[in-house]
Design an enzyme around this catalytic site. Structure first.
Site, PDB file in Angstrom:
ATOM      1  CG  ASN A 161      -0.504  -0.109   2.479  1.00 15.55           C
ATOM      2  OD1 ASN A 161       0.813  -0.593   2.742  1.00 15.55           O
ATOM      3  ND2 ASN A 161      -1.077   0.750   3.580  1.00 15.55           N
TER       4      ASN A 161
ATOM      5  CD  GLU B 150       4.270  -1.554  13.442  1.00 14.00           C
ATOM      6  OE1 GLU B 150       3.032  -1.274  13.524  1.00 14.00           O
ATOM      7  OE2 GLU B 150       5.124  -1.166  14.097  1.00 14.00           O
TER       8      GLU B 150
ATOM      9  CB  CYS C 291      -2.628   0.175   8.410  1.00 18.71           C
ATOM     10  SG  CYS C 291      -1.438   1.102   8.549  1.00 18.71           S
TER      11      CYS C 291
ATOM     12  CD  GLU D  81       9.125  -1.765  12.838  1.00 17.06           C
ATOM     13  OE1 GLU D  81       9.307  -1.317  12.000  1.00 17.06           O
ATOM     14  OE2 GLU D  81       8.889  -3.135  12.833  1.00 17.06           O
TER      15      GLU D  81
HETATM   16  P1  NAD Z   1      -0.105  -9.134   3.099  1.00 20.01           P
HETATM   17  O1  NAD Z   1       0.133  -9.710   4.331  1.00 20.01           O
HETATM   18  O2  NAD Z   1      -0.757 -10.035   2.232  1.00 20.01           O
HETATM   19  O3  NAD Z   1       1.545  -9.195   2.598  1.00 20.01           O
HETATM   20  C1  NAD Z   1       2.647  -8.387   3.089  1.00 20.01           C
HETATM   21  C2  NAD Z   1       4.011  -8.867   2.704  1.00 20.01           C
HETATM   22  O4  NAD Z   1       4.062 -10.330   3.206  1.00 20.01           O
HETATM   23  C3  NAD Z   1       4.082  -9.126   1.356  1.00 20.01           C
HETATM   24  O5  NAD Z   1       5.559  -8.567   1.078  1.00 20.01           O
HETATM   25  C4  NAD Z   1       3.975 -10.629   1.238  1.00 20.01           C
HETATM   26  O6  NAD Z   1       4.672 -11.228   0.031  1.00 20.01           O
HETATM   27  C5  NAD Z   1       4.558 -11.205   2.242  1.00 20.01           C
HETATM   28  N1  NAD Z   1       3.779 -12.395   2.610  1.00 20.01           N
HETATM   29  C6  NAD Z   1       2.915 -12.989   2.598  1.00 20.01           C
HETATM   30  N2  NAD Z   1       2.671 -14.446   2.925  1.00 20.01           N
HETATM   31  C7  NAD Z   1       3.853 -14.627   3.866  1.00 20.01           C
HETATM   32  C8  NAD Z   1       4.233 -15.592   4.447  1.00 20.01           C
HETATM   33  N3  NAD Z   1       3.568 -16.845   4.701  1.00 20.01           N
HETATM   34  N4  NAD Z   1       5.454 -15.285   5.160  1.00 20.01           N
HETATM   35  C9  NAD Z   1       6.034 -14.086   5.096  1.00 20.01           C
HETATM   36  N5  NAD Z   1       5.951 -13.129   4.279  1.00 20.01           N
HETATM   37  C10 NAD Z   1       4.761 -13.094   3.673  1.00 20.01           C
HETATM   38  O7  NAD Z   1      -0.365  -7.760   3.288  1.00 20.01           O
HETATM   39  P2  NAD Z   1      -0.734  -6.727   2.053  1.00 20.01           P
HETATM   40  O8  NAD Z   1      -1.951  -7.367   1.376  1.00 20.01           O
HETATM   41  O9  NAD Z   1       0.415  -6.541   0.918  1.00 20.01           O
HETATM   42  O10 NAD Z   1      -0.922  -5.552   2.797  1.00 20.01           O
HETATM   43  C11 NAD Z   1      -2.080  -4.889   3.294  1.00 20.01           C
HETATM   44  C12 NAD Z   1      -2.154  -5.337   4.597  1.00 20.01           C
HETATM   45  O11 NAD Z   1      -0.807  -4.684   5.359  1.00 20.01           O
HETATM   46  C13 NAD Z   1      -3.385  -4.434   5.406  1.00 20.01           C
HETATM   47  O12 NAD Z   1      -3.810  -5.685   6.303  1.00 20.01           O
HETATM   48  C14 NAD Z   1      -2.934  -3.611   5.961  1.00 20.01           C
HETATM   49  O13 NAD Z   1      -3.699  -3.031   7.238  1.00 20.01           O
HETATM   50  C15 NAD Z   1      -1.569  -4.038   6.641  1.00 20.01           C
HETATM   51  N6  NAD Z   1      -0.714  -2.877   6.770  1.00 20.01           N
HETATM   52  C16 NAD Z   1      -0.446  -2.637   8.189  1.00 20.01           C
HETATM   53  C17 NAD Z   1       0.429  -1.381   8.371  1.00 20.01           C
HETATM   54  C18 NAD Z   1       0.907  -1.100   9.905  1.00 20.01           C
HETATM   55  O14 NAD Z   1       1.834  -0.522   9.910  1.00 20.01           O
HETATM   56  N7  NAD Z   1       0.099  -1.522  10.895  1.00 20.01           N
HETATM   57  C19 NAD Z   1       0.723  -0.566   7.324  1.00 20.01           C
HETATM   58  C20 NAD Z   1       0.420  -0.811   6.406  1.00 20.01           C
HETATM   59  C21 NAD Z   1      -0.041  -1.986   5.842  1.00 20.01           C
END
Ligand code: NAD
Length: 490
Positions: free
Chosen positions: A159, A257, A291, A470
């Site tokens: 995002n 996060e 998020c 963080e």
């Molecule tokens: P996602 O969890 O699908 O993917 C995030 C990252 O994790 C990607 O690089 C993905 O390839 C990797 N990943 C996927 N499966 C994995 C596994 N089994 N082991 C290790 N890595 C793996 O999330 P997304 O769809 O890319 O992002 C959206 C989500 O992120 C939303 O839920 C949003 O709220 C959250 N988000 C949180 C914050 C925060 O600071 N709290 C900030 C931005 C986004």
């Protein structure tokens, strides 16, 4: 759609391992779609275990020297990369928008400046990071060392691609760790461009390695690897659970996060125009894919009808379309798959009795953009807080409005979710604002505002929105091991 043979002519992103740009070991690639047009425009390495293994080996080797490099020297590298981003900012802005679908104006205002600020901030923070000293009368003195942990795994989402990528790797590198980073496979382009800058400024080989590919392969291998003792992850709560599982057996240092379902609370004594402006931003910035977006809007009963009317009017006037056109407040959502998931959730809300006040549909734009992933900003009414859409993250331009009676009720409603990332409170009564802030279970509370971000503050969520904090010195604490040395005075 792009003809298959044309794929061979497309730009191939490369991994960055041991100081070099390299093709994935098995030479297989994932198609990279441009959300603006829905067409494939580049190819992403589909890395396998062997690619990650090579990156970890390179990082492990480089750690020996990097941990003993002075912090001033490490800071110089980060500043040099940040300066390069600034010099090439137009290129980065266009690339981020093309890869993600976000408006170019937003990448120019937020993503790209923030990426270089992250690098410069941590380059300066380390020079102000103090060691602790504890004296025990005349018998002993203690001093506390903060030492790098080793090879850090940094996994980031789609995002805010370069923004969150740099937010992790900067504190990891500045504290003397070496890094294997895994950007999202949905938005890899600016991380790839970043690796080109590392080569340009002469970052020593193996200090930062960037491996592209699927999370279930590259990410999992990284989180399970015995030579990666520390993982910083930003992404969805379900992925976070898998990572927590994979890392707990090895007692790795982990920062998670995760997602949010953030309340936006509008009291009847607020500045209505200010609350309305921030509500629009908190609901629809980045197509609702932050998020921190406020997706549950609680409005006090006395002003409910008036606020609702104004919110509908302002939302339906928002322009959705070409991310290149600065008149558009919303661009495209990140992928076809994600667009379909958002539309499904809107349909589910309708089935649960939700009334769509505005939006609710995909927006088809004629011409070149007709296959792009555009969704109208959507407001839904008539659903209780325990409905599916008010409990699960949608991560799109979709919000629900819910009336409330009084302070006590709204605190209960706001906290009635498994998440606890952020919240916003709108009122002119400062005592009330403080009272409600103390009662809300979220890591961040904004009063009469949204998404004001000071890089020094602790950042993170409660409950299923994450583990750990963080930001500022918290990031430096996370990426270091604390060691106390005690000297007896004889
Ligand atoms: P996602 O969890 O699908 O993917 C995030 C990252 O994790 C990607 O690089 C993905 O390839 C990797 N990943 C996927 N499966 C994995 C596994 N089994 N082991 C290790 N890595 C793996 O999330 P997304 O769809 O890319 O992002 C959206 C989500 O992120 C939303 O839920 C949003 O709220 C959250 N988000 C949180 C914050 C925060 O600071 N709290 C900030 C931005 C986004």
């Amino acid at each position: 759609m792009v003809e298959e043979p044309l794929l061979y002519k497309m730009k191939k992103i490369k991994n960055y391992i041991d100081g070099k740009l390299v093709s994935p070991f098995e030479n297989s690639y994932i198609k990279n779609y441009e959300p603006r047009t829905g067409k494939v425009y580049s190819l992403i390495p589909e890395s396998k275990n062997k690619d990650v293994e090579n990156a970890i080996k390179a990082a492990k080797k480089a750690f020996v020297k990097w941990k003993n490099t002075t912090k001033e020297k490490r800071a110089e590298f980060l500043i040099a990369i940040a300066n390069e981003i600034e010099k090439q900012k137009e290129k980065f802005i266009k690339a981020e928008s093309r890869d993600n679908g976000k408006p170019e104006w937003l990448a120019a205002k937020v993503d790209i400046p923030r990426a270089s600020q992250n690098l410069k901030f941590f380059a300066s923070a380390i020079l102000n990071y103090e060691s602790k000293f504890h004296e025990m009368d005349n018998s002993a003195i203690n001093y506390t060392l903060k030492q790098p942990v080793g090879v850090a795994g940094c996994i980031s989402p789609w995002n805010l691609p370069l923004y969150l990528f740099t937010w992790k790797i900067a504190p990891a590198l500045i504290t003397g760790n070496t890094v294997v980073a895994k950007p999202s496979e949905i938005t890899p382009m600016t991380a790839y461009m970043f690796s080109e800058l590392c080569i340009k400024v002469g970052l020593p080989k193996g200090v930062l390695n960037i491996v592209h590919g699927y999370g279930e392969v590259v990410g999992e291998y990284l989180t399970k690897h015995v030579d990666v003792p520390i993982i910083s992850f930003t992404g969805g709560t379900e992925t976070g659970k898998k990572i927590a599982n994979n890392t707990s057996k090895m007692f790795k240092k982990v920062s998670l996060e995760l997602g949010g379902k953030n309340p936006n609370i509008i009291f009847d004594d607020c500045d209505l125009n200010l609350a309305l402006d921030y509500t629009i931003k908190a609901s629809f910035t980045n197509q609702g894919q932050i998020c921190l977006c406020g997706s549950r809007i609680f409005i006090q009963k006395k002003i409910y009808n008036q606020f609702k009317k104004n919110l509908i009017k302002k939302t339906s006037a928002l322009k959705v379309g070409d991310p290149k056109n600065k008149k558009n407040f919303l661009g495209a959502v990140v992928s076809k798959d994600h667009m379909n998931k958002i539309l499904e959730k809107i349909n589910l809300a309708k089935k649960e009795g939700g009334k769509i006040l505005t939006g609710g549909k995909r927006k088809i734009i004629k011409g070149e953009l007709k296959e792009g992933y555009y969704i109208e900003p959507t407001i839904i009414e008539n659903l209780k807080n325990d409905s599916f859409i008010n409990q699960e993250e949608v991560f799109g331009p979709v919000v629900c409005i819910i009336p409330f009676e009084n302070e006590k009720d709204v605190i209960k409603l706001a906290n009635d979710t498994k998440y606890g990332l952020s919240s916003s409170i709108f009122t002119k009564d400062i005592d009330k604002a403080h009272r409600v802030s103390r009662e809300i279970n979220s890591g961040i509370v904004w009063i009469n505002s949204w998404m004001i971000r000071d890089l020094r503050i602790p950042f993170g969520g409660m409950k299923q929105s994450g583990v750990g904090r963080e930001g500022g010195f918290k990031s430096l604490d996370f990426f270091t091991e604390t060691k106390n040395v005690c000297i007896k005075i004889n």
